[in-house]
Design an enzyme around this catalytic site. Structure first.
Site, PDB file in Angstrom:
ATOM      1  N   THR A 195      -7.235   0.811   8.946  1.00  0.00           N
ATOM      2  CA  THR A 195      -5.590   2.245   9.420  1.00  0.00           C
ATOM      3  C   THR A 195      -6.895   2.646  10.453  1.00  0.00           C
ATOM      4  O   THR A 195      -6.491   3.331  11.788  1.00  0.00           O
ATOM      5  CB  THR A 195      -5.829   3.369   8.603  1.00  0.00           C
TER       6      THR A 195
ATOM      7  N   ASP B 260      -5.834  -4.803   0.109  1.00  0.00           N
ATOM      8  CA  ASP B 260      -7.158  -5.144   1.040  1.00  0.00           C
ATOM      9  C   ASP B 260      -7.645  -6.280   0.844  1.00  0.00           C
ATOM     10  O   ASP B 260      -8.370  -7.212   1.511  1.00  0.00           O
ATOM     11  CB  ASP B 260      -8.004  -3.885   0.927  1.00  0.00           C
TER      12      ASP B 260
ATOM     13  N   ASP C  86      -0.732  -5.068   2.659  1.00  0.00           N
ATOM     14  CA  ASP C  86      -1.347  -4.387   3.582  1.00  0.00           C
ATOM     15  C   ASP C  86      -0.642  -4.145   4.438  1.00  0.00           C
ATOM     16  O   ASP C  86      -1.318  -5.304   5.900  1.00  0.00           O
ATOM     17  CB  ASP C  86      -2.649  -4.118   3.528  1.00  0.00           C
TER      18      ASP C  86
ATOM     19  N   ILE D 251      -1.360  -1.969   7.499  1.00  0.00           N
ATOM     20  CA  ILE D 251      -2.239  -2.802   8.046  1.00  0.00           C
ATOM     21  C   ILE D 251      -3.336  -2.224   7.736  1.00  0.00           C
ATOM     22  O   ILE D 251      -4.200  -1.124   7.134  1.00  0.00           O
ATOM     23  CB  ILE D 251      -1.955  -1.125   9.279  1.00  0.00           C
ATOM     24  N   ASP D 252      -4.220  -2.822   7.731  1.00  0.00           N
ATOM     25  CA  ASP D 252      -5.656  -2.490   7.170  1.00  0.00           C
ATOM     26  C   ASP D 252      -6.253  -2.474   8.315  1.00  0.00           C
ATOM     27  O   ASP D 252      -6.485  -2.893   9.188  1.00  0.00           O
ATOM     28  CB  ASP D 252      -6.298  -4.494   6.264  1.00  0.00           C
TER      29      ASP D 252
ATOM     30  N   GLU E  36       0.770  -1.135   0.345  1.00  0.00           N
ATOM     31  CA  GLU E  36      -0.110  -0.120   0.276  1.00  0.00           C
ATOM     32  C   GLU E  36       0.905   0.907   0.224  1.00  0.00           C
ATOM     33  O   GLU E  36       0.781   2.264  -0.843  1.00  0.00           O
ATOM     34  CB  GLU E  36      -0.983  -0.024   1.094  1.00  0.00           C
TER      35      GLU E  36
END
Lengths: 294, 294
Positions: B99, B229, B94, B96-97, B75
């Site tokens: 956020t 994602d 990702d 941190i999906d 990302e």
């Protein structure tokens, strides 16, 4: 009569951990047969397990506290059941029944106690996440039996401001009519750039879990209409014990009873800053379009 | 070259260890503590943190050390209009999906590491350290939650009985995507529309798809997510019998970077799934439109 709230909190905690939780965990997602209420509550679901668990809780509490009153979701009679000044257990055997039927891991059991109509003990247990959140008046909040330092938690969080907040919402079971319209319009206002512009919505499908999550600092607020006293009683005690506040969903409803049917719950702040909390509530109310009535 | 099931399983295990030992603890420790630090990307609801960037760097280093011949798309390093998913094995990550969840300490942020080959997802690991849920799977090997095989019980996929995940997303304003999403949400709920059992929002695309994979949700619909994602959770979903199609009407075959998705659970027949998808599409009033799809 002196009532030892701490002892009651402990007693209920053991009940939910040892007896109630395992049933909910085991039966989640296994109930293909459920009653669908008719008309506007067609999506409101009750299973056999709700009834069984309520019986178990009622019997256990009755044996230990024979003089206390008992209000439960399953035994409730509209217009007849009343919350009096007596010590009263207010119980939702399975909060988030739709979650329970679908095995969405946010069903929980929620047991509260009111004295003089004020929630003074609250126990919420989600066996899927093995999360026990409890409180009793004057004794702070416990998570899985350990004292929870909410002041320290709120200090690490951002400011309590509407346009920086995460808001929990639940459309509920009324799916047309004025309340539904009010909810849909209010959701849009909360999101809209020129109005609430909140960071986001979350919907867990359980009022009790939502109130527990606000206390833990996972959410900033929760706005809903249509819930009953048993959905909020335990969470009410837990949230207010951490400096949170519960008011009505409609503008100006600062003081409400536990069976108000509409609620706006807001988390506490690091410095117990009432002004910030009140500003948040006013800003929120300004996004409410129409009025929720039950 | 096509990676064998054994090779994939070996990669899956290595990624699980990485997430368990190194990445998960960082995410768990830092959630909710970065409120002041996030930089605005498009508006204040699109929050990117410094932790996002450093976690991606760590994962990228691990991958280039262990799989130097594989490509990498993340990302934080993605360049709009330039970065393309090629046929070669490509990690799509990702860091941190969810956020916004991460910033607010709502316990549904996770790390999502997927692997694509010939443009389709062949492996996925999604780890939510807050509630310790590790979803993982790879092509031909089935999918798992914390090592336990996902086995969605056979049950009817009835539209009105469904639990649907919807997100409001980052878009705001009275036009285009925001309006289509608002209308769809209302159409799902209304007793004059689909009148489904309920709607849920967790604020993480990867977690929503994994919850559909586990059968906790019947479906999840959204516009706006990127390939990182969905890449990991797509494989997890498919290995558990679910399907991922386009969120816009008629889009049966999707590109990983489709941007508009509909995930439907397993535990049923392909014919029922197709019927369900068509029913879902019938409630849409227009197409969601996003740049940089495919």
């Amino acid at each position: 009569m002196t009532i030892d709230l701490n002892q009651i909190e402990k007693f209920i905690s053991e009940l939910v951990l040892d007896k109630v939780g395992p049933i909910i965990k085991k039966k989640s997602g296994s109930q293909q047969n459920y009653d669908l209420k008719t008309g506007s509550r067609r999506v409101d679901i009750v299973t056999e397990i709700d009834k069984e668990v309520e019986q178990l809780i009622w019997k256990t509490l009755k044996d230990e506290y024979p003089t206390f009153q008992f209000v439960g979701e399953e035994g409730y009679v509209e217009g007849v059941t009343e919350i009096t000044n007596d010590p009263t257990f207010i119980v939702d055997p399975i909060d988030g029944t739709t979650n329970f039927v679908h095995d969405f891991p946010f069903s929980c059991t929620s047991i509260g106690l009111t004295i003089s109509k004020v929630p003074v003990v609250g126990v919420i247990y989600n066996p899927h996440l093995d999360l026990l959140v409890t409180a009793s008046k004057g004794n702070g909040v416990k998570v899985n039996g350990e004292q929870f330092d909410y002041t320290q938690k709120y200090q690490t969080m951002g400011p309590l401001v509407l346009n920086k907040s995460i808001v929990a919402l639940q459309p509920g079971s009324a799916r047309e009519g004025e309340n539904f319209t009010c909810k849909m319009k209010t959701y849009q206002n909360l999101l809209a750039y020129e109005k609430g512009f909140v960071h986001g919505f979350r919907n867990l499908g359980s009022s009790a879990m939502t109130l527990a999550y606000i206390t833990l600092g996972h959410l900033d607020s929760y706005w809903d209409g249509g819930c009953y006293s048993w959905d909020v009683c335990a969470g009410w005690c837990i949230l207010t014990e951490s400096g949170g506040r519960i008011v009505g969903a409609n503008k100006g409803e600062w003081d409400i009873p536990v069976d108000n049917r509409t609620y706006l719950a807001v988390r506490g702040t690091a410095n117990n800053d009432k002004e910030t909390q009140e500003k948040y509530i006013n800003d929120f109310w300004n996004c409410v379009e129409g009025k929720l009535k039950y | 070259m096509v990676l064998s099931s054994n090779e994939l399983k070996d990669i899956e295990n290595k990624i699980i260890d990485l997430l368990n030992n190194e990445i998960g603890p960082i995410i768990k420790k830092r959630t909710g503590t970065t409120f002041g630090e996030y930089s605005d990307k498009t508006n204040s609801t699109d929050i990117v943190t410094e932790v996002d960037k450093s976690v991606e760097k760590k994962i990228k280093e691990f991958i280039s050390e262990n799989y130097p011949n594989f490509s990498f798309i993340g990302e934080e390093t993605y360049i709009k209009g330039e970065t393309k998913i090629g046929p070669e094995p490509t990690f799509i990550v990702d860091p941190i999906d969810g956020t916004t969840n991460f910033v607010h300490a709502f316990p549904f942020s996770c790390t999502s590491i997927g692997l694509s080959e010939n443009g389709d997802s062949v492996l996925g690991v999604v780890y939510n350290p807050h509630i310790d849920q590790m979803f993982h799977g790879s092509k031909g090997n089935g999918s798992y939650l914390n090592g336990e095989r996902l086995d969605v019980k056979k049950r009817p996929l009835d539209f009105t009985s469904s639990l649907v995940a919807l997100e409001s997303g980052y878009e705001r304003g009275d036009t285009g995507n925001f309006l289509i999403k608002s209308k769809l949400c209302k159409a799902m709920l209304s007793e004059n529309g689909a009148h489904v059992h309920g709607v849920r929002s967790l604020g993480s695309a990867a977690m929503n798809i994994c919850y559909a994979a586990a059968g906790y949700l019947d479906c999840y619909w959204e516009g706006g997510p990127w390939c990182w994602d969905v890449c990991a959770s797509k494989c997890i979903l498919e290995e558990a019998g679910g399907i991922l199609v386009g969120g816009n009407k008629g889009v049966w075959d999707i590109h990983l970077n489709e941007r508009v998705y509909l995930a439907v659970r397993g535990g049923t027949t392909e014919a029922e799934q197709k019927k369900y998808v068509e029913k879902f599409w019938s409630y849409l009033e227009g197409d969601l439109v996003y740049e940089y799809s495919h």
